[in-house]
Design an enzyme around this catalytic site. Structure first.
Site, PDB file in Angstrom:
ATOM      1  N   TYR A   5       0.840  -1.202   0.000  1.00 31.46           N
ATOM      2  CA  TYR A   5       0.000   0.000   0.000  1.00 31.46           C
ATOM      3  C   TYR A   5       0.874   1.251   0.000  1.00 31.46           C
ATOM      4  O   TYR A   5       0.665   2.163  -0.794  1.00 31.46           O
ATOM      5  CB  TYR A   5      -0.941  -0.014   1.221  1.00 31.46           C
ATOM      6  CG  TYR A   5      -1.672   1.282   1.414  1.00 31.46           C
ATOM      7  CD1 TYR A   5      -2.712   1.646   0.562  1.00 31.46           C
ATOM      8  CD2 TYR A   5      -1.327   2.153   2.444  1.00 31.46           C
ATOM      9  CE1 TYR A   5      -3.378   2.852   0.729  1.00 31.46           C
ATOM     10  CE2 TYR A   5      -1.994   3.350   2.626  1.00 31.46           C
ATOM     11  CZ  TYR A   5      -3.013   3.696   1.768  1.00 31.46           C
ATOM     12  OH  TYR A   5      -3.669   4.885   1.924  1.00 31.46           O
ATOM     13  N   GLU A  27     -11.302   5.867   5.094  1.00 31.25           N
ATOM     14  CA  GLU A  27     -10.785   6.724   6.169  1.00 31.25           C
ATOM     15  C   GLU A  27     -11.837   6.940   7.252  1.00 31.25           C
ATOM     16  O   GLU A  27     -11.507   6.974   8.437  1.00 31.25           O
ATOM     17  CB  GLU A  27     -10.320   8.080   5.620  1.00 31.25           C
ATOM     18  CG  GLU A  27      -9.104   8.028   4.732  1.00 31.25           C
ATOM     19  CD  GLU A  27      -7.809   7.642   5.421  1.00 31.25           C
ATOM     20  OE1 GLU A  27      -7.762   7.565   6.657  1.00 31.25           O
ATOM     21  OE2 GLU A  27      -6.825   7.401   4.697  1.00 31.25           O
ATOM     22  N   TRP A  35      -4.917   1.677  10.579  1.00 28.25           N
ATOM     23  CA  TRP A  35      -5.070   1.602   9.124  1.00 28.25           C
ATOM     24  C   TRP A  35      -4.895   0.165   8.625  1.00 28.25           C
ATOM     25  O   TRP A  35      -5.562  -0.249   7.693  1.00 28.25           O
ATOM     26  CB  TRP A  35      -4.107   2.559   8.434  1.00 28.25           C
ATOM     27  CG  TRP A  35      -4.314   2.599   6.951  1.00 28.25           C
ATOM     28  CD1 TRP A  35      -3.433   2.232   5.994  1.00 28.25           C
ATOM     29  CD2 TRP A  35      -5.497   3.007   6.246  1.00 28.25           C
ATOM     30  NE1 TRP A  35      -3.980   2.391   4.734  1.00 28.25           N
ATOM     31  CE2 TRP A  35      -5.250   2.862   4.867  1.00 28.25           C
ATOM     32  CE3 TRP A  35      -6.739   3.476   6.650  1.00 28.25           C
ATOM     33  CZ2 TRP A  35      -6.190   3.178   3.891  1.00 28.25           C
ATOM     34  CZ3 TRP A  35      -7.690   3.783   5.670  1.00 28.25           C
ATOM     35  CH2 TRP A  35      -7.400   3.630   4.317  1.00 28.25           C
TER      36      TRP A  35
END
Length: 174
Positions: A5, A27, A35
């Site tokens: 990522y 988000e 995350w």
């Protein structure tokens, strides 16, 4: 997964509305969580939320909400699920006012990425004056779960802000 990522997505400027919406939703679900938790569930989110098709999501009814609340593959937070639906509706309203969401959101950085110069990620802020303004504006347009910290993370992820450390190979690439 996290390395991939970082190396291929994080901080790359995104102007495509569909991708901007996907990151916005991810988000908002990340708020209060790590995350990596979201990345691990990203494919599940895609399946559960019709590949982040904001037009479909805007029309979700109670039956779909109930189904999402039973889906162990995603974050089953009722407020965040409902926010996803209202955010899809607000997203389309912004599109109708600004031609597309990209025009609207990128205007906050004069349509070019802000390139910060941090040598240590621990020195990066969680919010800025720009993320504060954008957060406030999004909220005034009906968006939910878009506090300044969430908005700043979205700006980083979509390349509106280049917060790669100056020693990172991606710093000069994006």
């Amino acid at each position: 997964m996290y390395k991939s990522y970082h190396d291929h997505e994080w901080g790359v400027p995104v102007k495509d509305d569909a991708t901007l919406f996907e990151f916005l939703i991810l988000e908002t679900f990340q708020a209060g969580l790590s995350w990596i938790t979201i990345l691990n569930k990203r494919d599940n989110f895609r399946k559960a939320f019709d590949n982040f098709d904001y037009k479909k999501i805007a029309g979700y009814k109670q039956q779909k909400i109930d189904s999402l609340l039973q889906d162990a593959g995603i974050i089953r937070n009722k407020l965040k699920i409902k926010a996803t639906i209202s955010n899809a509706q607000a997203f389309m309203e912004v599109q109708s006012q600004f031609e597309n969401f990209s025009n609207y959101i990128w205007d906050f950085v004069d349509h070019k990425p802000i390139k910060n110069s941090f040598s240590n990620y621990k020195d990066m802020p969680a919010t800025t004056e720009i993320s504060d303004r954008l957060s406030k504006d999004l909220k005034s347009r009906g968006f939910k779960f878009v506090g300044s910290t969430v908005v700043y993370a979205h700006m980083q992820a979509t390349g509106m802000i280049n917060d790669h450390e100056i020693t990172c190979f991606r710093y000069h690439e994006v």
